[in-house]
Design an enzyme around this catalytic site. Structure first.
Site, PDB file in Angstrom:
ATOM      1  N   PHE A  79       0.831  -1.132   0.107  1.00  0.00           N
ATOM      2  CA  PHE A  79      -0.165  -0.034  -0.169  1.00  0.00           C
ATOM      3  C   PHE A  79       0.877   1.395  -0.075  1.00  0.00           C
ATOM      4  O   PHE A  79       1.845   1.388   0.885  1.00  0.00           O
ATOM      5  CB  PHE A  79      -1.197  -0.036   1.365  1.00  0.00           C
ATOM      6  CG  PHE A  79      -1.930   1.252   1.341  1.00  0.00           C
ATOM      7  CD1 PHE A  79      -2.977   1.097   0.370  1.00  0.00           C
ATOM      8  CD2 PHE A  79      -1.527   2.413   1.836  1.00  0.00           C
ATOM      9  CE1 PHE A  79      -4.162   2.208   0.526  1.00  0.00           C
ATOM     10  CE2 PHE A  79      -2.472   3.480   1.850  1.00  0.00           C
ATOM     11  CZ  PHE A  79      -3.763   3.331   1.117  1.00  0.00           C
TER      12      PHE A  79
ATOM     13  N   ASP B 241       9.148   2.618   1.143  1.00  0.00           N
ATOM     14  CA  ASP B 241       8.035   3.273   1.611  1.00  0.00           C
ATOM     15  C   ASP B 241       8.116   3.174   3.324  1.00  0.00           C
ATOM     16  O   ASP B 241       7.622   2.215   3.669  1.00  0.00           O
ATOM     17  CB  ASP B 241       6.484   2.967   1.094  1.00  0.00           C
ATOM     18  CG  ASP B 241       5.396   3.590   1.561  1.00  0.00           C
ATOM     19  OD1 ASP B 241       5.529   4.242   2.649  1.00  0.00           O
ATOM     20  OD2 ASP B 241       4.465   3.473   1.028  1.00  0.00           O
TER      21      ASP B 241
ATOM     22  N   LYS C 182       2.837  10.014   8.186  1.00  0.00           N
ATOM     23  CA  LYS C 182       2.210   9.624   9.334  1.00  0.00           C
ATOM     24  C   LYS C 182       2.892  10.310  10.762  1.00  0.00           C
ATOM     25  O   LYS C 182       2.484  11.316  11.056  1.00  0.00           O
ATOM     26  CB  LYS C 182       2.175   8.098   9.264  1.00  0.00           C
ATOM     27  CG  LYS C 182       1.179   7.425   8.360  1.00  0.00           C
ATOM     28  CD  LYS C 182       0.886   6.111   8.515  1.00  0.00           C
ATOM     29  CE  LYS C 182      -0.248   5.687   7.695  1.00  0.00           C
ATOM     30  NZ  LYS C 182      -1.614   6.035   7.874  1.00  0.00           N
TER      31      LYS C 182
END
Length: 402
Positions: free
Chosen positions: A136, A221, A250
């Site tokens: 993702f 990532d 995040k």
């Protein structure tokens, strides 16, 4: 104006289906809703609230910067952005930083940079991007195509081309896919949304070696795994492998929206003025808060504490599983953990999430078969134990209804 959960259905686009309660206040690892009910937060805003809610140092940083300067276009630079970039490069492999607003935007920048690097240095045939099934990387059309979950990318028309996938931890399949036409490989050093899947050490090293062999860039990532979540500042530091490009978001802002792409001077040179940009990326408010969050997390005592808290989580989860026999394994590292459901409970992760909410515990799922925890890195032991007591009651409820 009085608002309730029903207001959501009246005025919001229905791409989310939020819980019935509406949180209104948070402090540390506890949250209160409109009715004053108290929740323990094991979700962390999906691995975002790295220092919990309303950490006083982050509130102070936001307030101080809010009284100075909120926004500038990137026609100008600003002090908080330069300080944060300096700290990120000093603490990592990187020389250069690009700021964005989110993980998806940081990943979009990384993919565009990789394609531009390959075009400039090797020509238009070197354009293949390889990523991994169940990965993702965000919700922009480019990043959701690179992410290895068709359910998120199907149904929006033709997808960006020259993107291929293989299974995570399958080095043999990867070796068959990569070639001299590969410009970049994008991977999570710990798959988050795909089920909290840790990489095999040989797999990660093999991917790095094959990228070097075929002169392809390796993009990590670290949107979910970064900023202390695994007990390392970034997960790559515990794997013995260094990427060419790293993305982070995040936890980077501790709850304030910010993302960043980190890379080397040679690679960064291919994003010349005008090739990419962001109106809000690197704004002073976000960078001031992120700088303070980074300072607090990048402390050996905090990072060691993450591993100690992981051990307590695992101990308490083992106790629960010894009673109710619902998990096949506990996955992940640090404060990014997943409880994989055994064969008797396949497809029922959401049942555990709903039951947890009924017990006033906020948690997450990672697919249909994994319950995910991504709490504050500094969650107190008493909150861990209380949260686990609530989780045990939720597990008992689901198990009794089997």
């Amino acid at each position: 104006m009085k608002v309730t959960r029903a207001t959501f259905d009246e005025v919001m686009v229905p791409n989310y289906n939020p819980a019935g309660m509406v949180p209104v206040r948070g402090e540390g690892s506890r949250v209160w809703d409109q009715d004053g009910a108290e929740y323990i937060d094991f979700a962390g805003g999906i691995a975002v609230n790295v220092l919990g809610h309303c950490h006083p140092e982050l509130v102070k940083a936001l307030t101080e910067q809010g009284n100075k300067l909120w926004h500038l276009s990137n026609v100008f630079t600003n002090e908080p952005a330069l300080r944060l970039a300096s700290k990120l490069t000093s603490a990592t492999f990187a020389d250069k930083v690009y700021f964005a607003n989110s993980g998806a935007e940081a990943n979009e920048a990384a993919l565009k940079l990789a394609r531009r690097w390959a075009l400039d240095k090797h020509g238009e045939d070197k354009n293949q991007i390889i990523a991994f099934n169940k990965g993702f990387h965000g919700r922009t059309f480019f990043t959701v195509t690179v992410g290895g979950q068709a359910a998120y990318s199907d149904g929006f028309g033709p997808k960006p081309g020259a993107v291929d996938h293989c299974d995570y931890n399958d080095l043999e399949a990867f070796e068959k896919l990569i070639s001299d036409n590969t410009c970049a490989v994008m991977m999570e050093p710990l798959q988050g949304e795909g089920g909290i899947i840790s990489p095999d050490a040989d797999f990660v090293k093999g991917v790095r070696e094959l990228c070097d062999k075929h002169n392809a860039l390796l993009i990590f990532d670290e949107v979910q795994s970064g900023v202390g979540r695994t007990g390392h500042l970034y997960a790559y530091m515990g794997l013995g492998v260094t990427p060419d490009i790293l993305t982070t978001a995040k936890s980077l802002g501790g709850g304030f929206p910010i993302g960043a792409m980190l890379t080397t001077t040679d690679i960064a040179a291919h994003l010349k003025p005008g090739t990419h940009g962001s109106t809000y990326g690197g704004n002073p408010l976000a960078c001031a808060v992120a700088e303070k969050a980074f300072d607090i997390v990048n402390d050996p005592a905090v990072l060691e504490g993450v591993l100690q808290k992981e051990a307590l989580f695992r101990e308490l989860l083992a106790d629960i599983n010894n009673k109710y026999h619902v998990f096949s394994e506990i996955r992940g590292k640090g404060m990014l953990l997943g409880c994989a459901l055994n064969d008797d409970y396949q497809g029922r992760a959401r049942d555990f999430l709903v039951a947890s909410a009924d017990e006033k515990l906020m948690c997450l799922v990672a697919g249909m078969n994994v319950i995910r925890f991504a709490p504050s890195l500094i969650i107190p032991e008493e909150d861990i134990r209380e949260g686990m007591a609530r989780f045990e009651r939720a597990v008992a409820t689901v198990a009794s209804a089997k």
